[in-house]
Write a protein that holds these residues in place. Structure first.
Motif, PDB file in Angstrom:
ATOM      1  N   ALA A 181      40.619  84.978 -10.446  1.00 37.63           N
ATOM      2  CA  ALA A 181      40.090  86.260  -9.970  1.00 37.63           C
ATOM      3  C   ALA A 181      41.206  87.099  -9.365  1.00 37.63           C
ATOM      4  O   ALA A 181      42.158  86.568  -8.790  1.00 37.63           O
ATOM      5  CB  ALA A 181      38.978  86.044  -8.947  1.00 37.63           C
ATOM      6  N   TYR A 182      41.052  88.400  -9.528  1.00 42.05           N
ATOM      7  CA  TYR A 182      41.968  89.366  -8.925  1.00 42.05           C
ATOM      8  C   TYR A 182      41.142  90.412  -8.183  1.00 42.05           C
ATOM      9  O   TYR A 182      40.102  90.859  -8.681  1.00 42.05           O
ATOM     10  CB  TYR A 182      42.805  90.072  -9.982  1.00 42.05           C
ATOM     11  CG  TYR A 182      43.893  89.224 -10.584  1.00 42.05           C
ATOM     12  CD1 TYR A 182      45.175  89.205 -10.034  1.00 42.05           C
ATOM     13  CD2 TYR A 182      43.641  88.447 -11.708  1.00 42.05           C
ATOM     14  CE1 TYR A 182      46.176  88.431 -10.588  1.00 42.05           C
ATOM     15  CE2 TYR A 182      44.648  87.669 -12.279  1.00 42.05           C
ATOM     16  CZ  TYR A 182      45.907  87.664 -11.716  1.00 42.05           C
ATOM     17  OH  TYR A 182      46.902  86.890 -12.269  1.00 42.05           O
ATOM     18  N   THR A 183      41.623  90.816  -7.024  1.00 40.29           N
ATOM     19  CA  THR A 183      41.025  91.921  -6.287  1.00 40.29           C
ATOM     20  C   THR A 183      41.941  93.121  -6.403  1.00 40.29           C
ATOM     21  O   THR A 183      43.131  93.036  -6.072  1.00 40.29           O
ATOM     22  CB  THR A 183      40.824  91.559  -4.802  1.00 40.29           C
ATOM     23  OG1 THR A 183      39.919  90.449  -4.705  1.00 40.29           O
ATOM     24  CG2 THR A 183      40.248  92.741  -4.023  1.00 40.29           C
ATOM     25  N   LEU A 184      41.419  94.231  -6.897  1.00 40.22           N
ATOM     26  CA  LEU A 184      42.207  95.446  -6.966  1.00 40.22           C
ATOM     27  C   LEU A 184      42.306  96.073  -5.584  1.00 40.22           C
ATOM     28  O   LEU A 184      41.520  95.736  -4.690  1.00 40.22           O
ATOM     29  CB  LEU A 184      41.592  96.428  -7.967  1.00 40.22           C
ATOM     30  CG  LEU A 184      41.740  96.013  -9.432  1.00 40.22           C
ATOM     31  CD1 LEU A 184      40.610  95.104  -9.891  1.00 40.22           C
ATOM     32  CD2 LEU A 184      41.807  97.241 -10.341  1.00 40.22           C
ATOM     33  N   ASP A 185      43.274  96.952  -5.406  1.00 46.71           N
ATOM     34  CA  ASP A 185      43.476  97.560  -4.096  1.00 46.71           C
ATOM     35  C   ASP A 185      42.179  98.250  -3.645  1.00 46.71           C
ATOM     36  O   ASP A 185      41.730  99.213  -4.272  1.00 46.71           O
ATOM     37  CB  ASP A 185      44.602  98.587  -4.153  1.00 46.71           C
ATOM     38  CG  ASP A 185      44.896  99.207  -2.808  1.00 46.71           C
ATOM     39  OD1 ASP A 185      44.283 100.251  -2.497  1.00 46.71           O
ATOM     40  OD2 ASP A 185      45.714  98.645  -2.063  1.00 46.71           O
ATOM     41  N   ALA A 352      52.985 106.575  -2.135  1.00 43.71           N
ATOM     42  CA  ALA A 352      52.014 105.525  -1.813  1.00 43.71           C
ATOM     43  C   ALA A 352      50.670 105.848  -2.443  1.00 43.71           C
ATOM     44  O   ALA A 352      50.318 107.036  -2.574  1.00 43.71           O
ATOM     45  CB  ALA A 352      51.865 105.381  -0.296  1.00 43.71           C
ATOM     46  N   PRO A 353      49.904 104.836  -2.813  1.00 39.95           N
ATOM     47  CA  PRO A 353      48.587 105.085  -3.421  1.00 39.95           C
ATOM     48  C   PRO A 353      47.625 105.734  -2.428  1.00 39.95           C
ATOM     49  O   PRO A 353      47.676 105.457  -1.231  1.00 39.95           O
ATOM     50  CB  PRO A 353      48.103 103.681  -3.812  1.00 39.95           C
ATOM     51  CG  PRO A 353      49.312 102.837  -3.843  1.00 39.95           C
ATOM     52  CD  PRO A 353      50.241 103.400  -2.806  1.00 39.95           C
ATOM     53  N   PRO A 354      46.732 106.596  -2.944  1.00 40.40           N
ATOM     54  CA  PRO A 354      45.685 107.131  -2.072  1.00 40.40           C
ATOM     55  C   PRO A 354      44.720 106.026  -1.673  1.00 40.40           C
ATOM     56  O   PRO A 354      44.595 105.010  -2.363  1.00 40.40           O
ATOM     57  CB  PRO A 354      44.990 108.163  -2.958  1.00 40.40           C
ATOM     58  CG  PRO A 354      45.225 107.681  -4.357  1.00 40.40           C
ATOM     59  CD  PRO A 354      46.590 107.064  -4.330  1.00 40.40           C
ATOM     60  N   SER A 355      44.040 106.235  -0.568  1.00 43.20           N
ATOM     61  CA  SER A 355      43.129 105.208  -0.085  1.00 43.20           C
ATOM     62  C   SER A 355      41.956 105.841   0.635  1.00 43.20           C
ATOM     63  O   SER A 355      42.145 106.767   1.433  1.00 43.20           O
ATOM     64  CB  SER A 355      43.861 104.260   0.877  1.00 43.20           C
ATOM     65  OG  SER A 355      43.020 103.236   1.333  1.00 43.20           O
ATOM     66  N   ALA A 356      40.754 105.370   0.316  1.00 42.90           N
ATOM     67  CA  ALA A 356      39.554 105.808   1.034  1.00 42.90           C
ATOM     68  C   ALA A 356      39.161 104.705   1.995  1.00 42.90           C
ATOM     69  O   ALA A 356      39.274 103.514   1.669  1.00 42.90           O
ATOM     70  CB  ALA A 356      38.429 106.103   0.061  1.00 42.90           C
ATOM     71  N   PRO A 357      38.681 105.063   3.188  1.00 42.48           N
ATOM     72  CA  PRO A 357      38.313 104.040   4.177  1.00 42.48           C
ATOM     73  C   PRO A 357      37.077 103.254   3.762  1.00 42.48           C
ATOM     74  O   PRO A 357      36.280 103.701   2.930  1.00 42.48           O
ATOM     75  CB  PRO A 357      38.053 104.856   5.443  1.00 42.48           C
ATOM     76  CG  PRO A 357      37.676 106.218   4.948  1.00 42.48           C
ATOM     77  CD  PRO A 357      38.470 106.431   3.697  1.00 42.48           C
ATOM     78  N   SER A 358      36.916 102.091   4.351  1.00 41.19           N
ATOM     79  CA  SER A 358      35.710 101.300   4.117  1.00 41.19           C
ATOM     80  C   SER A 358      34.501 102.040   4.637  1.00 41.19           C
ATOM     81  O   SER A 358      34.573 102.737   5.657  1.00 41.19           O
ATOM     82  CB  SER A 358      35.818  99.949   4.817  1.00 41.19           C
ATOM     83  OG  SER A 358      36.925  99.225   4.337  1.00 41.19           O
TER      84      SER A 358
END
Length: 359
Positions: A181-185, A352-358
């Motif tokens: 298994a792999y988890t993507l960012d 850096a990659p964009p990121s949305a919060p949890s």
């Protein structure tokens, strides 16, 4: 000293003869598709043609030694498009070849795998577009013939590292036995989902006909939408209610009950295996990978139909392909929003990659 002098002489010779290698082209986004039916333009489309015609990817680049022989490029957007060929082996080979290609600088590139898939009717409808938070390997397992499994087992599958369906503690995800298994960012996946979740998807008469048969599956009967759900990756084109139950269990087990079985496809595990390996050499950034699967069919039959009957229905029956063209359209319609955002606002996403919060 004589060796260094020889190297200097060879370098000078290369420069004087005009054969010095050009600087690699920086790529912002790689669009990864898995198959094309005929030509890249002008005929019945596969996954690649929609991107070639609509993004567009107008520049042809030779790709000798690959399954498709050519790549396509948009020089204004710095977007490269490839066809990997179907199956995890073709995918891993294609991504590795691309990462080793001296013509391209992929160190900051985003990789968007956009392909069609089956979908679990317990998860969502045909025609949906699903961003994957994780990928589970459905092709690596011990398997006991169903006629010989113990009566108290849910199915005949066990981890390679175990002798029961769900040994505790769960075996390692990455081991000598293989990658499970792999988890993507997570932040990048949430960002892509947030950017596209309100994009409307067409609901065709053919899609409505397909899903109307799935009585008792409320999520299967909803209109197409953009969703978040995990992908099971394996080469075998399995079908049926019992196999679907196994798939749901397998995804849940390998994600420690955090994942949700949504789509089933072939290539995703090879995609992430190759990117992860090449990231170790600094050629790519595996955190910049996204997987979008769009549902062209359900992975099990509707009530009143057997698995064998569904398989027969989907072989050579035009009605059974009613979800094919809408799923190709959805892959482009949703995937291109992310590709264009990354490529046209590179000043925001290069470092850096964009990121949305949890939530």
């Amino acid at each position: 000293m004589r060796f260094l002098s020889c190297l200097a002489a060879l370098s000078a010779l290369a420069l004087s003869s005009g054969i010095a290698r050009a600087a690699p082209t920086p790529i912002r986004v790689v669009v990864v598709t898995t198959f094309e039916i005929g030509h890249d333009t002008g005929d019945t489309p596969g996954e690649f043609q929609t991107w070639v015609e609509r993004l567009p990817l107008s520049t042809t680049i030779p790709a000798p030694g690959t399954d498709h022989d050519v790549m396509r490029y948009n020089p204004e957007l710095h977007v490269l498009g490839i066809v990997s060929g179907e199956g995890p082996e073709h995918m891993a080979s294609a991504i590795t070849a691309l990462a080793l290609d001296p013509r391209f600088d992929l160190r900051h590139a985003y990789f968007v795998l956009a392909g069609i898939s089956g979908i679990d009717p317990n998860f969502g409808p045909v025609g949906a577009a699903v961003w994957a938070p994780s990928v589970v390997n459905g092709g690596l397992a011990h398997l006991i013939d169903p006629r010989e499994i113990p009566a108290d087992w849910p199915d005949g599958f066990t981890p390679i590292q175990g002798a029961t369906p769900d040994p505790k503690p769960r075996p390692a995800l990455h081991s000598l036995s293989g990658d499970m298994a792999y988890t993507l960012d997570p932040g990048l996946v949430r960002w892509a989902y947030g950017l596209t979740r309100a994009v409307p998807l067409p609901d065709t008469p053919g899609l409505r006909t397909i899903r109307a048969r799935y009585t008792g599956f409320p999520k299967a009967q909803t209109a197409p939408a953009v969703l978040l759900g995990d992908t099971l990756s394996g080469e075998t084109f399995w079908v049926g209610e019992r196999m679907n139950r196994w798939a749901e269990r397998w995804v849940s087990y390998w994600t420690d009950n955090h994942g949700t079985m949504a789509t089933t496809a072939e290539e995703d595990i090879g995609f992430l295996q190759a990117l992860t390996a090449q990231a170790k050499a600094g050629r790519v950034d595996a955190r910049r990978a996204l997987i979008l699967r769009t549902a062209s069919n359900y992975d099990m039959p509707p009530p009143g139909q057997t698995a064998a009957q569904l398989l027969a229905h989907e072989t050579g029956n035009e009605e059974a392909y009613s979800g094919f063209l809408p799923s190709l359209d959805a892959a482009y319609r949703i995937g291109s929003v992310v590709v264009r955002e990354l490529a046209t606002h590179w000043d925001r996403y290069d470092a850096a990659p964009p990121s949305a919060p949890s939530p």
